[in-house]
Scaffold this active site. Structure first.
Site, PDB file in Angstrom:
ATOM      1  N   GLU A 117       9.196   1.455  11.225  1.00 43.27           N
ATOM      2  CA  GLU A 117      10.173   2.552  11.142  1.00 43.27           C
ATOM      3  C   GLU A 117       9.362   3.837  11.225  1.00 43.27           C
ATOM      4  O   GLU A 117       8.606   4.152  10.306  1.00 43.27           O
ATOM      5  CB  GLU A 117      10.947   2.511   9.816  1.00 43.27           C
ATOM      6  CG  GLU A 117      11.723   1.227   9.566  1.00 43.27           C
ATOM      7  CD  GLU A 117      12.902   1.023  10.482  1.00 43.27           C
ATOM      8  OE1 GLU A 117      13.226   1.940  11.263  1.00 43.27           O
ATOM      9  OE2 GLU A 117      13.499  -0.066  10.446  1.00 43.27           O
ATOM     10  N   LYS A 154       0.887  -1.173   0.000  1.00 44.29           N
ATOM     11  CA  LYS A 154       0.000   0.000   0.000  1.00 44.29           C
ATOM     12  C   LYS A 154       0.919   1.215   0.000  1.00 44.29           C
ATOM     13  O   LYS A 154       1.426   1.626   1.034  1.00 44.29           O
ATOM     14  CB  LYS A 154      -0.875  -0.006   1.261  1.00 44.29           C
ATOM     15  CG  LYS A 154      -2.249   0.608   1.074  1.00 44.29           C
ATOM     16  CD  LYS A 154      -2.246   2.078   0.693  1.00 44.29           C
ATOM     17  CE  LYS A 154      -2.067   2.981   1.891  1.00 44.29           C
ATOM     18  NZ  LYS A 154      -1.858   4.393   1.501  1.00 44.29           N
ATOM     19  N   CYS A 172      13.331  11.163   7.397  1.00 45.61           N
ATOM     20  CA  CYS A 172      13.089  10.858   8.822  1.00 45.61           C
ATOM     21  C   CYS A 172      14.339  11.073   9.655  1.00 45.61           C
ATOM     22  O   CYS A 172      14.254  11.306  10.852  1.00 45.61           O
ATOM     23  CB  CYS A 172      12.613   9.416   8.952  1.00 45.61           C
ATOM     24  SG  CYS A 172      13.759   8.259   8.198  1.00 45.61           S
ATOM     25  N   GLU A 179       8.099  16.600  15.551  1.00 44.12           N
ATOM     26  CA  GLU A 179       8.653  16.329  14.221  1.00 44.12           C
ATOM     27  C   GLU A 179       7.892  17.192  13.217  1.00 44.12           C
ATOM     28  O   GLU A 179       6.673  17.062  13.092  1.00 44.12           O
ATOM     29  CB  GLU A 179       8.487  14.852  13.858  1.00 44.12           C
ATOM     30  CG  GLU A 179       9.051  14.553  12.479  1.00 44.12           C
ATOM     31  CD  GLU A 179       8.796  13.131  12.002  1.00 44.12           C
ATOM     32  OE1 GLU A 179       7.645  12.663  12.091  1.00 44.12           O
ATOM     33  OE2 GLU A 179       9.747  12.500  11.529  1.00 44.12           O
TER      34      GLU A 179
HETATM   35  P1  NAD Z   1       1.855   8.423   7.483  1.00 50.08           P
HETATM   36  O1  NAD Z   1       1.958   7.651   8.747  1.00 50.08           O
HETATM   37  O2  NAD Z   1       0.889   9.537   7.413  1.00 50.08           O
HETATM   38  O3  NAD Z   1       1.476   7.466   6.274  1.00 50.08           O
HETATM   39  C1  NAD Z   1       2.269   6.353   5.937  1.00 50.08           C
HETATM   40  C2  NAD Z   1       1.419   5.307   5.246  1.00 50.08           C
HETATM   41  O4  NAD Z   1       0.470   4.791   6.169  1.00 50.08           O
HETATM   42  C3  NAD Z   1       0.621   5.849   4.058  1.00 50.08           C
HETATM   43  O5  NAD Z   1       0.651   4.884   3.050  1.00 50.08           O
HETATM   44  C4  NAD Z   1      -0.775   5.990   4.645  1.00 50.08           C
HETATM   45  O6  NAD Z   1      -1.810   5.916   3.699  1.00 50.08           O
HETATM   46  C5  NAD Z   1      -0.828   4.800   5.583  1.00 50.08           C
HETATM   47  N1  NAD Z   1      -1.793   4.904   6.684  1.00 50.08           N
HETATM   48  C6  NAD Z   1      -2.191   6.023   7.339  1.00 50.08           C
HETATM   49  N2  NAD Z   1      -3.082   5.698   8.313  1.00 50.08           N
HETATM   50  C7  NAD Z   1      -3.244   4.345   8.269  1.00 50.08           C
HETATM   51  C8  NAD Z   1      -4.017   3.413   9.004  1.00 50.08           C
HETATM   52  N3  NAD Z   1      -4.805   3.794  10.015  1.00 50.08           N
HETATM   53  N4  NAD Z   1      -3.932   2.111   8.689  1.00 50.08           N
HETATM   54  C9  NAD Z   1      -3.133   1.686   7.680  1.00 50.08           C
HETATM   55  N5  NAD Z   1      -2.378   2.530   6.930  1.00 50.08           N
HETATM   56  C10 NAD Z   1      -2.416   3.848   7.232  1.00 50.08           C
HETATM   57  O7  NAD Z   1       3.339   8.911   7.158  1.00 50.08           O
HETATM   58  P2  NAD Z   1       3.807   9.849   5.955  1.00 50.08           P
HETATM   59  O8  NAD Z   1       3.290  11.230   6.225  1.00 50.08           O
HETATM   60  O9  NAD Z   1       3.501   9.191   4.678  1.00 50.08           O
HETATM   61  O10 NAD Z   1       5.391   9.826   6.129  1.00 50.08           O
HETATM   62  C11 NAD Z   1       6.097  10.700   6.962  1.00 50.08           C
HETATM   63  C12 NAD Z   1       6.445  10.015   8.260  1.00 50.08           C
HETATM   64  O11 NAD Z   1       7.198   8.838   8.004  1.00 50.08           O
HETATM   65  C13 NAD Z   1       7.308  10.853   9.183  1.00 50.08           C
HETATM   66  O12 NAD Z   1       6.858  10.708  10.495  1.00 50.08           O
HETATM   67  C14 NAD Z   1       8.695  10.213   9.040  1.00 50.08           C
HETATM   68  O13 NAD Z   1       9.555  10.398  10.128  1.00 50.08           O
HETATM   69  C15 NAD Z   1       8.331   8.784   8.862  1.00 50.08           C
HETATM   70  N6  NAD Z   1       9.424   8.055   8.226  1.00 50.08           N
HETATM   71  C16 NAD Z   1      10.191   7.231   8.992  1.00 50.08           C
HETATM   72  C17 NAD Z   1      11.255   6.552   8.422  1.00 50.08           C
HETATM   73  C18 NAD Z   1      12.123   5.643   9.241  1.00 50.08           C
HETATM   74  O14 NAD Z   1      12.911   4.909   8.658  1.00 50.08           O
HETATM   75  N7  NAD Z   1      12.016   5.650  10.548  1.00 50.08           N
HETATM   76  C19 NAD Z   1      11.536   6.714   7.062  1.00 50.08           C
HETATM   77  C20 NAD Z   1      10.727   7.573   6.318  1.00 50.08           C
HETATM   78  C21 NAD Z   1       9.664   8.241   6.897  1.00 50.08           C
END
Ligand code: NAD
Length: 494
Positions: free
Chosen positions: A262, A186, A296, A398
C-alpha cells in the site's frame, strides 16, 4: 517481562519470542514527541541478530503450538486482542498521541478503536471464509472433484508507516494471524510505541510466544532491511512510500517472496458545479487537512468547475482559517503538528517551491507561533494555493502535509484527464448531486477507491489498495485472506 520503564524516560524495547529485550548491540535512538520536541521514548534498535531471533521465534511458533492450534481457538484468542487493547485504551491513546502529536479526539475515534477492531473483524472474516469446489467430467465417465486447500504462508514481515501506526499495523497483523501465520513487525522509527505495547496484550491474552514479534529501527542498513533480507521471511506486507516499496521489492525478489504493497498517492478531489457546496466544503476540509494532511488518501489536488471556483476557494479558505491548530488534549483542536521535524522540513520545502513556481498563497504557507512551550514542536500552517501550473512540483508530488492546490476546470473530460495525470492511483473524491455524472465519471478515474459525496468511508469487507504506483494487491475482508493464505488445489479422480 513487562516493557521496562525507568524513572526518567520510557524505553521502547524489542519484543521477541514473547519477551521484551534491549538491542543486542545496545544501540538506541530518541523517539521525539512532535508536540514540543521532548523525548517520548528511547528506542532500542534491533540489529541483525535481534531480527534473526525474531524470525526464528516466529518460525518456531509456526512449528509449535500456534501451527497446531485448532482454528476456533485461534480465532477466539485473536478476538480477545480487541478486548485487550480496549481494556488499556488510555495507554494506547497516550502512546499514539505522544508519537504522532495527533489530536486525542482523532486518535480516540479512529486510531485506537479501529486498531483494536481489526482483530475482531478479521477473526470474523476467517470464521465465514470458505474454499472452492468443482466437479468435472472425465473421458471414462467417472469424473473427478477439485477442492481448494489453504494453509498459512508462514512468517510474515510487516513493515509499517507512521501516519496511522496502530491501525495500519493491525490491519495487516489481524488477517495474518487469523490465517494462522506468525509475524515480525517493524514499526516506523517515528512511532514505535503502540506496536511494542501490543506485545503485552498478546501475552495477557495468551497468544503463544513467537507469534507476534516487534523489532524496532530504521529502514536501510537497519531492522527494516534486515527483515526483508531474511531468507526465512515467507512474505512481506508493507505500507509506506512508493520508493521504499521499490527497494523492498528488490529484496523480496530473492527467494520469490510474495509482496503486498500500500503505497503513496496524489489524490484528486473533483468538485462539480452541481455539488452540494456545504457538503463539498465540509468533506474537503477533512479530506485535505485531517491528521495534518498525513493520510495517504487525502486530496492534495482539488479540481473545481469554473462557475463555482471563486466561491469554493473563498469558503475553503474561511474553513481553514477557522481550524484550530493546537494541543492534542484540547477538545476543540482540529490539527496537531506534523509527525517530525524531518517531515516538516520536507513539507516546508514544498511551501517554498510553491511560491517559487508562481503560486498564489490563499492562506497559510509557514510555521505558526505556538508560544515558547510548544515552538520546539513540528507545527505548520494549513495551506491553500491556486495558480500553479499542472507540472509544478506541489501539484505533481505527494507532499503528505496539510496543503492543497485548487485549479479550475471547464469540462468533465478535462477534470478526468487532470485527475488521472499522475503516476499514482490511490483514491479520488467526486462531489456532485448528479448521480448519472457520478456513475459516469467514477469508473474513469484510475484509482483503487473513488468516493462520491464522501471521503474515508468504507465497509471493511471491500477491496482496498492502489492502482499504478500506489500499490500491489488489495487488502480488506477476503482480499486480505488471499495474501496471507497459500492456496492449492486437490484433484481427486472418482
Ligand atoms: P516510508 O516508506 O518512509 O517508511 C515506511 C516504513 O518502511 C518505515 O517503517 C521505514 O522504517 C521502513 N523502511 C524504509 N526504508 C526501508 C527499506 N529500505 N527496507 C525496509 N524497510 C524500510 O513511509 P512513511 O514516511 O513512514 O509513510 C508515509 C508514506 O506512506 C506516504 O507515501 C503515504 O502515502 C504512504 N501510506 C500509504 C498508505 C496506503 O494505504 N496506500 C497508507 C498510509 C501511508
Amino acid at each position: 517481562m513487562d516493557q521496562v520503564v525507568d524513572n526518567k524516560t520510557q524505553q521502547t524495547l524489542n519484543f521477541v519470542g514473547g519477551e521484551y529485550r534491549p538491542s543486542s548491540s545496545n544501540k538506541t535512538f530518541e523517539n521525539i514527541n512532535p508536540i514540543d520536541g521532548s523525548v517520548a521514548s528511547i528506542v532500542h534498535e534491533a540489529d541483525k541478530s535481534d531480527v534473526d531471533a525474531a524470525v526464528k521465534a516466529a518460525k518456531a511458533a509456526m512449528a509449535g503450538e500456534w501451527g497446531k492450534m485448532p482454528m476456533a481457538k485461534r480465532l477466539d484468542l485473536i478476538g480477545k486482542l480487541a478486548d485487550g487493547i480496549n481494556a488499556r485504551f488510555d495507554e494506547f491513546l497516550a502512546a499514539e498521541v505522544a508519537d504522532t502529536g495527533k489530536p486525542n479526539s482523532l486518535a480516540s475515534h479512529i486510531d485506537i478503536p479501529r486498531g483494536a477492531a481489526n482483530f475482531q473483524v478479521f477473526a470474523d472474516t476467517m470464521k465465514s471464509h470458505h474454499g472452492e469446489f468443482f466437479k468435472m467430467d472425465t473421458p471414462d465417465g467417472t469424473g473427478a472433484i477439485n477442492y481448494t486447500s489453504e494453509r498459512p504462508k508462514g512468517v510474515i514481515g510487516v513493515i509499517c508507516p507512521w501516519n496511522l501506526p496502530l491501525l495500519l499495523m493491525t490491519w495487516k497483523v489481524g488477517p495474518a494471524m487469523a490465517c494462522g501465520n506468525a509475524v515480525v513487525v517493524k514499526p516506523s522509527e517515528e512511532t514505535p510505541q503502540t506496536a511494542t505495547l501490543l506485545g503485552e496484550v498478546m501475552n495477557e491474552v495468551g497468544i503463544p510466544k513467537g507469534v507476534y514479534n516487534v523489532i524496532n529501527g530504521f529502514g536501510p542498513d537497519s531492522a527494516g532491511e534486515y527483515l526483508t533480507q531474511h531468507p526465512d521471511v515467507d512474505a512481506i506486507t508493507f505500507t509506506g512510500e512508493t520508493v521504499t516499496g521499490e527497494a523492498i521489492m528488490k529484496e523480496a525478489a530473492v527467494g520469490m517472496r510474495d509482496v503486498s504493497f500500500e503505497l503513496g498517492g496524489k489524490n484528486a478531489g473533483l468538485i462539480f458545479a452541481d455539488c452540494d457546496m456545504d457538503k463539498a466544503i465540509e468533506g474537503t476540509l477533512r479530506s485535505a487537512f485531517a491528521n495534518c494532511g498525513q493520510v495517504c488518501l487525502n486530496t492534495e489536488k482539488l479540481l473545481v468547475e469554473r462557475p463555482i471556483f471563486d466561491e469554493f476557494v473563498t469558503r475553503l479558505k474561511e474553513g481553514v482559517e477557522n481550524m484550530k491548530v493546537g494541543l492534542p488534549t484540547d477538545k476543540d483542536t482540529d490539527m496537531g503538528p506534523l509527525v517530525s521535524h524531518g517531515h516538516r522540513d520536507k513539507v516546508l520545502s514544498y511551501y517554498e517551491a510553491a511560491v517559487k513556481e508562481g503560486a498564489t498563497v490563499v492562506t497559510g504557507g509557514g510555521v505558526p507561533d505556538m508560544g515558547e512551550d510548544l515552538n520546539g514542536g513540528a507545527w505548520i500552517e494549513p495551506t491553500i494555493w491556486t495558480d500553479l501550473a499542472d507540472d509544478a512540483s506541489p501539484v505533481t508530488d505527494e507532499i503528505f502535509g496539510p496543503c492543497c492546490h485548487i485549479r479550475p476546470f471547464d469540462t468533465e473530460e478535462e477534470a478526468i484527464e487532470l485527475a488521472n495525470n499522475t503516476e499514482y492511483g490511490l483514491a479520488t473524491s467526486i462531489w456532485t448531486e448528479n448521480l448519472t455524472r457520478a456513475h459516469r465519471v467514477a469508473p474513469q478515474i484510475d484509482v483503487g477507491i473513488t468516493w462520491v459525496n464522501c471521503w474515508f468511508l468504507r465497509d471493511l469487507r471491500t477491496p482496498f489498495g492502489g492502482a499504478k504506483q500506489s500499490g500491489i494487491g488489495r487488502e480488506g475482508g477476503e482480499y486480505s485472506l488471499e495474501f496471507y493464505l497459500e492456496t492449492s488445489n486437490i484433484c481427486v479422480k472418482l
